[in-house]
Design a protein around this motif. Sequence first.
Motif, PDB file in Angstrom:
ATOM      1  N   MET A  79       0.838  -1.193   0.000  1.00  7.48           N
ATOM      2  CA  MET A  79       0.000   0.000   0.000  1.00  7.48           C
ATOM      3  C   MET A  79       0.878   1.250   0.000  1.00  7.48           C
ATOM      4  O   MET A  79       1.964   1.272   0.592  1.00  7.48           O
ATOM      5  CB  MET A  79      -0.902   0.028   1.232  1.00  7.48           C
ATOM      6  CG  MET A  79      -1.941  -1.077   1.258  1.00  7.48           C
ATOM      7  SD  MET A  79      -3.219  -0.818  -0.014  1.00  7.48           S
ATOM      8  CE  MET A  79      -4.032   0.627   0.632  1.00  7.48           C
ATOM      9  N   ALA A  80       0.388   2.295  -0.636  1.00 11.43           N
ATOM     10  CA  ALA A  80       1.122   3.555  -0.659  1.00 11.43           C
ATOM     11  C   ALA A  80       1.095   4.198   0.727  1.00 11.43           C
ATOM     12  O   ALA A  80       0.088   4.134   1.436  1.00 11.43           O
ATOM     13  CB  ALA A  80       0.502   4.494  -1.684  1.00 11.43           C
ATOM     14  N   SER A  81       2.189   4.798   1.121  1.00  8.58           N
ATOM     15  CA  SER A  81       2.267   5.470   2.420  1.00  8.58           C
ATOM     16  C   SER A  81       2.679   6.925   2.215  1.00  8.58           C
ATOM     17  O   SER A  81       3.407   7.252   1.270  1.00  8.58           O
ATOM     18  CB  SER A  81       3.275   4.770   3.325  1.00  8.58           C
ATOM     19  OG  SER A  81       4.577   4.834   2.767  1.00  8.58           O
ATOM     20  N   VAL A  82       2.189   7.781   3.120  1.00  7.13           N
ATOM     21  CA  VAL A  82       2.513   9.207   3.059  1.00  7.13           C
ATOM     22  C   VAL A  82       3.343   9.561   4.288  1.00  7.13           C
ATOM     23  O   VAL A  82       2.918   9.325   5.424  1.00  7.13           O
ATOM     24  CB  VAL A  82       1.235  10.065   3.012  1.00  7.13           C
ATOM     25  CG1 VAL A  82       1.599  11.545   2.973  1.00  7.13           C
ATOM     26  CG2 VAL A  82       0.378   9.686   1.823  1.00  7.13           C
ATOM     27  N   GLU A  83       4.520  10.118   4.072  1.00  2.00           N
ATOM     28  CA  GLU A  83       5.415  10.497   5.162  1.00  2.00           C
ATOM     29  C   GLU A  83       5.800  11.965   5.010  1.00  2.00           C
ATOM     30  O   GLU A  83       6.057  12.441   3.906  1.00  2.00           O
ATOM     31  CB  GLU A  83       6.686   9.637   5.134  1.00  2.00           C
ATOM     32  CG  GLU A  83       6.415   8.141   5.254  1.00  2.00           C
ATOM     33  CD  GLU A  83       7.671   7.314   5.022  1.00  2.00           C
ATOM     34  OE1 GLU A  83       8.730   7.929   4.742  1.00  2.00           O
ATOM     35  OE2 GLU A  83       7.591   6.076   5.121  1.00  2.00           O
ATOM     36  N   SER A  84       5.841  12.665   6.131  1.00  2.00           N
ATOM     37  CA  SER A  84       6.221  14.082   6.107  1.00  2.00           C
ATOM     38  C   SER A  84       7.680  14.224   6.496  1.00  2.00           C
ATOM     39  O   SER A  84       8.229  13.409   7.252  1.00  2.00           O
ATOM     40  CB  SER A  84       5.345  14.894   7.063  1.00  2.00           C
ATOM     41  OG  SER A  84       5.551  14.460   8.405  1.00  2.00           O
ATOM     42  N   ARG A  85       8.318  15.264   6.027  1.00  2.00           N
ATOM     43  CA  ARG A  85       9.684  15.589   6.386  1.00  2.00           C
ATOM     44  C   ARG A  85       9.906  17.074   6.142  1.00  2.00           C
ATOM     45  O   ARG A  85       9.102  17.736   5.463  1.00  2.00           O
ATOM     46  CB  ARG A  85      10.691  14.757   5.586  1.00  2.00           C
ATOM     47  CG  ARG A  85      10.635  14.944   4.087  1.00  2.00           C
ATOM     48  CD  ARG A  85      11.569  13.980   3.371  1.00  2.00           C
ATOM     49  NE  ARG A  85      11.396  14.034   1.935  1.00  2.00           N
ATOM     50  CZ  ARG A  85      12.057  14.867   1.116  1.00  2.00           C
ATOM     51  NH1 ARG A  85      12.933  15.735   1.623  1.00  2.00           N
ATOM     52  NH2 ARG A  85      11.856  14.845  -0.180  1.00  2.00           N
ATOM     53  N   VAL A  86      10.969  17.561   6.704  1.00  2.94           N
ATOM     54  CA  VAL A  86      11.274  18.993   6.578  1.00  2.94           C
ATOM     55  C   VAL A  86      12.528  19.150   5.725  1.00  2.94           C
ATOM     56  O   VAL A  86      13.555  18.510   5.968  1.00  2.94           O
ATOM     57  CB  VAL A  86      11.487  19.638   7.956  1.00  2.94           C
ATOM     58  CG1 VAL A  86      11.903  21.103   7.791  1.00  2.94           C
ATOM     59  CG2 VAL A  86      10.223  19.534   8.786  1.00  2.94           C
TER      60      VAL A  86
ATOM     61  N   ASP B 133       5.431   0.006  -7.774  1.00  2.04           N
ATOM     62  CA  ASP B 133       4.713  -0.070  -9.047  1.00  2.04           C
ATOM     63  C   ASP B 133       4.336  -1.528  -9.329  1.00  2.04           C
ATOM     64  O   ASP B 133       4.725  -2.433  -8.566  1.00  2.04           O
ATOM     65  CB  ASP B 133       5.563   0.523 -10.180  1.00  2.04           C
ATOM     66  CG  ASP B 133       6.828  -0.256 -10.461  1.00  2.04           C
ATOM     67  OD1 ASP B 133       6.924  -1.429 -10.052  1.00  2.04           O
ATOM     68  OD2 ASP B 133       7.735   0.294 -11.114  1.00  2.04           O
ATOM     69  N   PRO B 134       3.557  -1.798 -10.393  1.00  2.65           N
ATOM     70  CA  PRO B 134       3.128  -3.182 -10.674  1.00  2.65           C
ATOM     71  C   PRO B 134       4.277  -4.162 -10.861  1.00  2.65           C
ATOM     72  O   PRO B 134       4.087  -5.372 -10.712  1.00  2.65           O
ATOM     73  CB  PRO B 134       2.315  -3.026 -11.967  1.00  2.65           C
ATOM     74  CG  PRO B 134       1.773  -1.636 -11.904  1.00  2.65           C
ATOM     75  CD  PRO B 134       2.882  -0.829 -11.284  1.00  2.65           C
ATOM     76  N   ASP B 135       5.478  -3.656 -11.171  1.00  2.00           N
ATOM     77  CA  ASP B 135       6.642  -4.541 -11.327  1.00  2.00           C
ATOM     78  C   ASP B 135       7.398  -4.744 -10.016  1.00  2.00           C
ATOM     79  O   ASP B 135       8.453  -5.396 -10.005  1.00  2.00           O
ATOM     80  CB  ASP B 135       7.585  -3.971 -12.392  1.00  2.00           C
ATOM     81  CG  ASP B 135       6.937  -3.937 -13.764  1.00  2.00           C
ATOM     82  OD1 ASP B 135       6.158  -4.866 -14.063  1.00  2.00           O
ATOM     83  OD2 ASP B 135       7.206  -2.992 -14.533  1.00  2.00           O
ATOM     84  N   GLY B 136       6.892  -4.158  -8.929  1.00  2.00           N
ATOM     85  CA  GLY B 136       7.509  -4.343  -7.620  1.00  2.00           C
ATOM     86  C   GLY B 136       8.615  -3.382  -7.294  1.00  2.00           C
ATOM     87  O   GLY B 136       9.262  -3.499  -6.251  1.00  2.00           O
ATOM     88  N   ARG B 137       8.861  -2.394  -8.151  1.00  2.00           N
ATOM     89  CA  ARG B 137       9.921  -1.434  -7.893  1.00  2.00           C
ATOM     90  C   ARG B 137       9.444  -0.331  -6.944  1.00  2.00           C
ATOM     91  O   ARG B 137       8.314   0.141  -7.047  1.00  2.00           O
ATOM     92  CB  ARG B 137      10.404  -0.807  -9.211  1.00  2.00           C
ATOM     93  CG  ARG B 137      11.122  -1.775 -10.120  1.00  2.00           C
ATOM     94  CD  ARG B 137      11.431  -1.146 -11.468  1.00  2.00           C
ATOM     95  NE  ARG B 137      10.206  -0.818 -12.190  1.00  2.00           N
ATOM     96  CZ  ARG B 137      10.189  -0.343 -13.438  1.00  2.00           C
ATOM     97  NH1 ARG B 137      11.334  -0.142 -14.072  1.00  2.00           N
ATOM     98  NH2 ARG B 137       9.039  -0.069 -14.029  1.00  2.00           N
ATOM     99  N   GLN B 138      10.303   0.054  -6.001  1.00  2.00           N
ATOM    100  CA  GLN B 138       9.973   1.100  -5.035  1.00  2.00           C
ATOM    101  C   GLN B 138       9.968   2.461  -5.731  1.00  2.00           C
ATOM    102  O   GLN B 138      10.895   2.802  -6.475  1.00  2.00           O
ATOM    103  CB  GLN B 138      10.996   1.115  -3.897  1.00  2.00           C
ATOM    104  CG  GLN B 138      10.671   2.108  -2.786  1.00  2.00           C
ATOM    105  CD  GLN B 138       9.489   1.672  -1.948  1.00  2.00           C
ATOM    106  OE1 GLN B 138       9.407   0.510  -1.559  1.00  2.00           O
ATOM    107  NE2 GLN B 138       8.560   2.577  -1.680  1.00  2.00           N
ATOM    108  N   ARG B 139       8.913   3.238  -5.485  1.00  2.00           N
ATOM    109  CA  ARG B 139       8.769   4.548  -6.113  1.00  2.00           C
ATOM    110  C   ARG B 139       8.505   5.604  -5.039  1.00  2.00           C
ATOM    111  O   ARG B 139       8.018   5.304  -3.951  1.00  2.00           O
ATOM    112  CB  ARG B 139       7.616   4.558  -7.105  1.00  2.00           C
ATOM    113  CG  ARG B 139       7.771   3.560  -8.240  1.00  2.00           C
ATOM    114  CD  ARG B 139       8.706   4.095  -9.299  1.00  2.00           C
ATOM    115  NE  ARG B 139       8.819   3.194 -10.424  1.00  2.00           N
ATOM    116  CZ  ARG B 139       9.307   3.540 -11.596  1.00  2.00           C
ATOM    117  NH1 ARG B 139       9.720   4.768 -11.793  1.00  2.00           N
ATOM    118  NH2 ARG B 139       9.398   2.656 -12.562  1.00  2.00           N
TER     119      ARG B 139
END
Length: 371
Positions: free
Chosen positions: A1-8, A25-31
């Motif tokens: 699942m997509a996750s949302v993280e904050s940073r400064v 992505d559908p090929d399993g690559r981290q984006r």
Amino acid sequence: MASVESRVTRRNGRGTKVYDVRFRDPDGRQRKKTFAKKGDADRFAATVEADKLRGQYVDHSDRTTVAEYARAWAAARPHRPTTARRVSSLIETHIAGTRLGDRRLSAVRPSEVQTWASDRAHVLAPSTLRNLVSLLRSIYASAVLDRLAASSPVVRVALPRHERARVVPLTVAQVQALADAMPARNRAMVLTQAGLGLRIGELLSLRLEDVDFLRRTVRVEWQIAPGSKMRSEPKTPRSRRTLPLPQVVADALAAHIHQFPPGADGSLFTTTTGAVYRHDYYGSMILASAVERAGLPAGTTSHDLRHHFASVLLAAGESVVAVAERLGHENAALVLSTYGHLMPDSEERTRRAIDEAWCAITVPSEQAASG
């Protein structure tokens, strides 16, 4: 699942809060994609997961250009050599050689395709332009399947109106005049093409073994493609066919064979050196000169002999299906669209059909009035 993280992030001594959406992505690559607002990040995260579930995910970071993908698409197609050369030429000249070719595949808008098509209309004939737009449409259809574009921008492209001129077939007298104007070595080629309805490549590849004088048939097995002197498979499976051999063609071939014996490989029509003719030399040099000497309409080519063949068959009452088979077409639709106006007595049949339909109404009405 997509996750949302904050940073400064810090720039010029000031801190700015940003939001990173991390997903696979559908090929399993981290984006990862970064947003300045949390609401935008949340919406993107939800959308990307929904697109993956629907099979509509598109990698918008992909930098593939239209020209690059077009070349790869063409290389993967099972095109015949002649078709491959034509498609490659269209891509290099009219896609890669334009602004559209340098655009990212997923970023092209329909308005850009329209601008491109309007520009190409200045340098291409209407029929060629339609083929080019159809080519781009096929390329984008594949790109959508490859998930490199969300949808095809090749939609509702306005093209110049094109009215195809009606075929005006050569008469028997004109074909005979053309044959008489040809050099003796090539005279039978005109009568053979006009009497069998062959394509020029099929005519040039004809061999002695393809002609059965006893059974009065001719077998079309090969063709010689433009720019080549080597035999190759015919244009389509339907192009392989057996044709009835008319007596006028049999006589012309017999006389030709007696005066100009076939080549070493059985080729019926050869140059003085025994080689088969090339399309351009036969059509642009030998036939074109004879057309001028015979006083035929400017622009008359060997293809007009196929038109003559079809018109003679239709005038004699041959069915459209039979004519399509003789010509080597896949179906009869092309025959109808090209030669429908040559169907015999079509005007009289139209008048009779309407009159007979209305007669059933007008006759009873007249009887009622007289009663």
